[in-house]
Every structure is written in C-alpha cells, then in structure tokens.
Design a protein around this motif. Structure first.
Motif, short mmCIF file in Angstrom:
data_model
loop_
_atom_site.label_atom_id
_atom_site.label_comp_id
_atom_site.label_asym_id
_atom_site.label_seq_id
_atom_site.Cartn_x
_atom_site.Cartn_y
_atom_site.Cartn_z
N HIS A 1 19.37 10.92 30.76
CA HIS A 1 19.09 9.95 29.08
C HIS A 1 18.12 10.46 28.39
O HIS A 1 17.19 10.93 29.16
N SER B 1 24.80 8.66 26.71
CA SER B 1 25.64 7.63 27.61
C SER B 1 27.25 8.33 28.40
O SER B 1 28.05 8.06 29.49
N SER C 1 28.12 3.53 23.04
CA SER C 1 27.90 3.89 21.14
C SER C 1 28.56 4.68 20.41
O SER C 1 29.05 4.56 19.50
N HIS D 1 20.37 3.17 15.54
CA HIS D 1 21.37 2.35 16.51
C HIS D 1 21.73 1.97 16.53
O HIS D 1 21.02 0.74 16.36
N THR E 1 22.81 7.72 20.23
CA THR E 1 22.00 8.61 20.43
C THR E 1 21.77 10.78 19.85
O THR E 1 21.39 10.63 19.25
#
Ligand code: 13P
Ligand code: SF4
Length: 301
Positions: A22, A39, A127, A196, A213
């Motif tokens: 990540h 993710s 997200s 974020h 991200t």
C-alpha cells in the motif's frame, strides 16, 4: 540495503510470490514490491495474480480480502501485527440492530473491516469506488460501516439515498482538523489542497480534490499546480515526490502517520518470505464474506 533487496527478489522467485504494498508503507518497502496501490487496486491485483503466494505489505484486512477472494493461495503478511484499528470498530450486533429497524436496507462495509463484518454485509466498497457502488444499489437505506467520515462524505454526493452512519473512524485522518488545513493554506497560498475522504466533511469542504490515495496521486500528476497541501498519511509523499520531482508537497501537521502501516520494514519482508506463517481463515467465514467483496468487484469493474 542492496543485499537485502537482492535476497527478497531471490526468495520471491523461489516461493513463486508476488509482493503487494500500500502507498502508506515506507518508500523502501514500496521499492521491493511488484505492485503498489490503493486498497481497491491491491485487492484486484491479489485476485488476478498467477503466483502461488501473496506477500502483503499492508494491514490485516488487506491480506484477509486477498485470502477470501483466492483461498487456494498462500497469503503471508509482512508483519502479522499490522492491523487497522478502524476495522474493529463495528460489530455484527451493530449490523443486526440496524437490519431489524429497516426493511429496504443495504449494509455497505468499507474494505477496512474484518472478515466477520464483511460476512454480515451486502457489499464492500473502497474509497475509490464507493460512489459508483452505492449508486448502483437498489435499496433506499444505506447502513455505512465503519467509517463515519467516509460515509458522510459519500452521502453528500448521493442525495437519493438515506444513510445511517456508524461511529468508526481512522485516527490518522480524523486528527486532521480544519484549522490545520487553513494554517497550511495561509502558509502556501498557491497550493492545491488534496484530501482523503476518511477526513471529516469539514476538512473535505476545504479540498480542491478529495479522493482515494491513487486519486490523489493522479490529481497531482495531471495538475498544472506546483504546490500541494496533502491531507492523508505521509507514506504518500514517497510516490508524490517520485512522480513529480519538481512539485512541492506539504503535510498539514507534524504527525500524519499510520503506526500500523509503518510497522512494515524491508527486514520483515525478507523474514516473512523465508518463514512467514500463512494466513488461515475459517472456510465458512470466508464463504460468507466473499459475497460482499465479489459484489464490489462486479459493480466497480
Ligand atoms: P485507499 O488507499 O483505498 O484510498 O485507502 C486508504 C487507507 O486508509 C487504507 O487503509
Ligand atoms: Fe486504518 Fe487509518 Fe491506518 Fe488506513 S491509515 S490502515 S484507515 S488506521
């Protein structure tokens, strides 16, 4: 360090392993990885990889998701202690109570959740795909777990749904306050603000761009701006700076660090490849949790 990198590459071949990392892990660890991403990207890469072994440089829910989607693979965490506190902030009982109160309800869980939470959810989101996934659901009522901030930021974009929020949060993003951002905006007046969506809606309201991200990285890459205020974990600075060597990136406070992501070191990657314990999950639990993850991949594809 070169010696360690070479050892990792050799062990990786011997074990037929792919290394996934990540963006929040240390830059040196990112350099050892085959794929670095957000993710959603990492869960896709884990499912698609032809390798027998997945070595995950991230937190527990990431490895669990890889194992649930590919139970035949050996999944090893670079550090088995690296966990996301938010993933444990919701319980199956919280879900049961809300299910009992609403008929036309979808339980939507953020991928930052345990396998137990996924097992009692209808669909998973990250997200980067939450808006698309939630908009595609037929149900009117959305119980969004566990991240209250991500849920509220999402609800602001989807007025046709009724949201019920949970109280979970990410301490790294929750601790970024509007005044931190406003002070940075005064110090760097020309800078674009990148946020974020695990940050509060009040912080998101100050953003030029709010997203995952990888979304933040893409925005910085494409933007003509030369300076950016970055409201997320500082592991991101490694790639932001690498991809944009002439642009400037500023944090908003001294400590914007996920202590769990930072547990992962190159030494641990090497050790995990040599003698790491494969992740084990109950078959029935995996079967129950798989539906929510698969549904996300189907809708987000
Ligand atoms: P994304 O990389 O999906 O934006 O998520 C951030 C995060 O907190 C991962 O734990
Ligand atoms: Fe969890 Fe926050 Fe760390 Fe991401 S940054 S792993 S949400 S604690």
């Amino acid at each position: 360090m070169r010696e360690l990198m070479e050892k990792i590459q050799r062990l990786k071949k011997e074990r037929d392993a792919v290394i996934l990392a990540h963006y929040y892990v240390d830059g040196a660890v990112q350099e050892a990885a085959d794929y670095v991403g957000d993710s959603y990207y990492l869960s896709k890469k884990a499912a698609e990889s032809p390798c027998k072994t997945i070595l995950f440089c991230g937190v527990e829910f990431m490895g669990e998701s890889a194992k649930i989607l590919s139970p035949e693979k050996t999944v090893i965490m670079a550090d088995a202690e690296a966990d996301c506190p938010m993933a444990h902030m919701v319980t199956p009982l919280d879900v049961e109570k809300v299910r009992a109160a609403y008929d036309d309800l979808a339980v939507v869980c953020y991928i930052n959740s345990t396998a137990q939470t996924k097992a009692c959810s209808d669909v998973c989101v990250t997200s980067s795909n939450a808006e698309r996934v939630v908009k595609a659901l037929a149900q009117k009522h959305i119980f969004f777990i566990p991240d209250g901030n991500l849920g509220r930021n999402l609800a602001d974009k989807i007025s046709e749904k009724h949201f019920i929020f949970h109280t979970g949060y990410c301490c790294v993003h929750q601790d970024i306050m509007p005044y931190h951002v406003q002070e940075a905006m005064q110090e760097y007046p020309g800078a674009k603000v990148l946020v974020h969506p695990e940050c509060s809606p009040q912080v998101v309201a100050l953003a030029d761009y709010a997203g995952s991200t990888s979304g933040i990285l893409e925005y910085a890459r494409k933007s003509d701006a030369q300076e950016f205020i970055v409201c997320t974990e500082t592991g991101m600075f490694y790639n932001l700076q690498k991809e944009n060597p002439h642009k400037k990136f500023y944090a908003v406070k001294k400590h914007q660090v996920c202590d769990d992501m930072k547990k992962i070191t190159l030494e641990k990657v090497e050790r995990a490849l040599r003698q790491g314990t494969p992740m084990e999950l109950d078959e029935t639990l995996m079967e129950q949790a798989r539906g929510a993850l698969r549904r996300m991949h189907e809708i987000a594809r």
